[in-house]
Design a protein around this motif. Sequence first.
Motif, PDB file in Angstrom:
ATOM      1  N   THR A   1       0.721  -1.007  -0.364  1.00  0.00           N
ATOM      2  CA  THR A   1      -0.415   0.098   0.131  1.00  0.00           C
ATOM      3  C   THR A   1       0.863   1.114   0.057  1.00  0.00           C
TER       4      THR A   1
ATOM      5  N   ASP B   1       2.150   1.461  -3.420  1.00  0.00           N
ATOM      6  CA  ASP B   1       1.578   2.434  -4.638  1.00  0.00           C
ATOM      7  C   ASP B   1       1.320   4.295  -4.314  1.00  0.00           C
ATOM      8  N   ALA B   2       1.060   4.134  -2.980  1.00  0.00           N
ATOM      9  CA  ALA B   2       1.717   5.261  -1.878  1.00  0.00           C
ATOM     10  C   ALA B   2       1.848   6.214  -2.897  1.00  0.00           C
TER      11      ALA B   2
ATOM     12  N   ARG C   1       4.476   5.917  -5.160  1.00  0.00           N
ATOM     13  CA  ARG C   1       3.667   6.398  -7.112  1.00  0.00           C
ATOM     14  C   ARG C   1       3.067   6.936  -7.351  1.00  0.00           C
ATOM     15  N   GLU C   2       1.883   7.508  -6.169  1.00  0.00           N
ATOM     16  CA  GLU C   2       1.069   7.976  -7.559  1.00  0.00           C
ATOM     17  C   GLU C   2       1.522   9.685  -6.501  1.00  0.00           C
ATOM     18  N   VAL C   3       1.946  10.038  -6.057  1.00  0.00           N
ATOM     19  CA  VAL C   3       3.090  10.969  -5.514  1.00  0.00           C
ATOM     20  C   VAL C   3       4.112  11.343  -6.710  1.00  0.00           C
TER      21      VAL C   3
ATOM     22  N   GLN D   1       4.545  10.395 -10.146  1.00  0.00           N
ATOM     23  CA  GLN D   1       3.858  10.485 -11.213  1.00  0.00           C
ATOM     24  C   GLN D   1       3.149  11.675 -10.986  1.00  0.00           C
ATOM     25  N   ARG D   2       1.902  11.517  -9.764  1.00  0.00           N
ATOM     26  CA  ARG D   2       1.149  12.879  -9.686  1.00  0.00           C
ATOM     27  C   ARG D   2       1.716  13.991  -9.185  1.00  0.00           C
TER      28      ARG D   2
ATOM     29  N   THR E   1       0.236  16.575  -1.682  1.00  0.00           N
ATOM     30  CA  THR E   1       1.006  15.309  -0.969  1.00  0.00           C
ATOM     31  C   THR E   1       0.564  14.777  -0.468  1.00  0.00           C
TER      32      THR E   1
ATOM     33  N   LEU F   1      -2.907  13.376  -1.964  1.00  0.00           N
ATOM     34  CA  LEU F   1      -2.535  11.764  -2.362  1.00  0.00           C
ATOM     35  C   LEU F   1      -2.369  10.439  -1.280  1.00  0.00           C
TER      36      LEU F   1
ATOM     37  N   ALA G   1      -4.219   7.004  -0.598  1.00  0.00           N
ATOM     38  CA  ALA G   1      -4.085   5.766  -1.357  1.00  0.00           C
ATOM     39  C   ALA G   1      -4.329   5.300   0.315  1.00  0.00           C
TER      40      ALA G   1
ATOM     41  N   TRP H   1       8.527   0.381 -10.571  1.00  0.00           N
ATOM     42  CA  TRP H   1       7.785  -0.131 -10.110  1.00  0.00           C
ATOM     43  C   TRP H   1       6.757  -0.619 -10.407  1.00  0.00           C
TER      44      TRP H   1
END
Length: 415
Positions: free
Chosen positions: A176, A179-180, A182-184, A186-187, A238, A241, A245, A288
């Motif tokens: 988890t 994945d979090a 990666r969200e930060v 990439q976004r 951040t 995000l 996630a 990733w």
Amino acid sequence: MGGESGVAVVPFGGGTSVVGGVDPDAGGHRAVIAVDLVRLSGLVNVDEISGEAVLQAGTRAPEAERLLAEHGFELGHYPQSFRFATIGGFAAARSSGQNSAGYGRFDAMVTGLRAATPTGDLDLGRAPGSAAGPDLLRLLLGSEGAFGVITEVRVRVHRTPAQRIVESWSFPDFQTGVDALREVVQRGGAPTVIRLSDEAETGVSLAQIGRIGKALAKGASALTVFEGEDAQERRARTARLLAGAGGSSSGRRAAEDWMRTRFDGPYLRDALLGAGVFCETLETATTWSNLLRLRAAVTTALREGFAAAGAKSFVMCHVSHVYPTGASLYFTVLAGLRGDQLSAWEVVKRGAGDAIMDAGGTITHHHAIGRDHAPWLREEIGDTGIRILHAVKRELDPQGIMNPGVLIPPEGDDD
């Protein structure tokens, strides 16, 4: 530079290599000397308009930051070796510091450098961008003294941050948290520092800070740091995000504790070794989509390797450097080894290195090749890549006096 006398040369900065990068190896020559760059230290100039500074290669990192601070700037490169490592060493090893999410790796900070080689001097990096052929500057970054001695480095610097905000986070599990992160990245969350510790590392690190830490020492944990005038805005972005996630904010305490002790790890390792507990680290990186597979493969290799040596082991892992397409993995292992710990570790390390390559990782993300990782370099860059490095070596160091045995194997050596 020593070829006529049959003397090999090892450039020496802070001596912080953990992969045999400055081991004294004569390489078939009659003697070997270390060229200590300690007196090649200082700030040459600061271009405040362009945001660049030129530092001599032997300048230790704390001194570089002190000199830059006098002009209102900082480099902001903080690897765990910060207290002793040098600017030239950062360039020679392609170092990556703890603030890499915000300021990038050291090789991304370098805009130019000068080097002395046995066949001539190099002065590279005329402009911020150029199409004047292949970028020869990149040949020296990561060269570990195998081609010559880096003498000056021109780097990108930034104004000293006016504000710093830290925050800690918890996640149900490592996946988890991955994945979090990666969200930060990439976004566009844009933290200066973002780190994720797995369940094992979380349990060890947070349990050390009292009742609050023990309560949080479940699942995985992360910390974020934001610097600059817009730190609060980036922290809020951040946080949204990470929460979205599956993360939960756990306040500032753990992040503040990490900031206070972040350079102390190597000394803890020495204390553990002195107490009879084997402790070592290794690191890698991948995409990733492959990160969890690589972590599982390396963890298994480490556990099985120590078990074969008759030792129980405890493996911890964290993510400390992130990119839009992937991230690093940094492993710390404790083991109850008895007898010849070094010989046992060499076997375990070979198994872990093979596991890294088999699972699609890089043999090193920021520790460099040195001598320890040289056996895997051919697999990473291929036969043609090795021939290219040998060609550069022959041109710049025809007598092979520069740091023999580091980075690339001797020609004809297929081991």
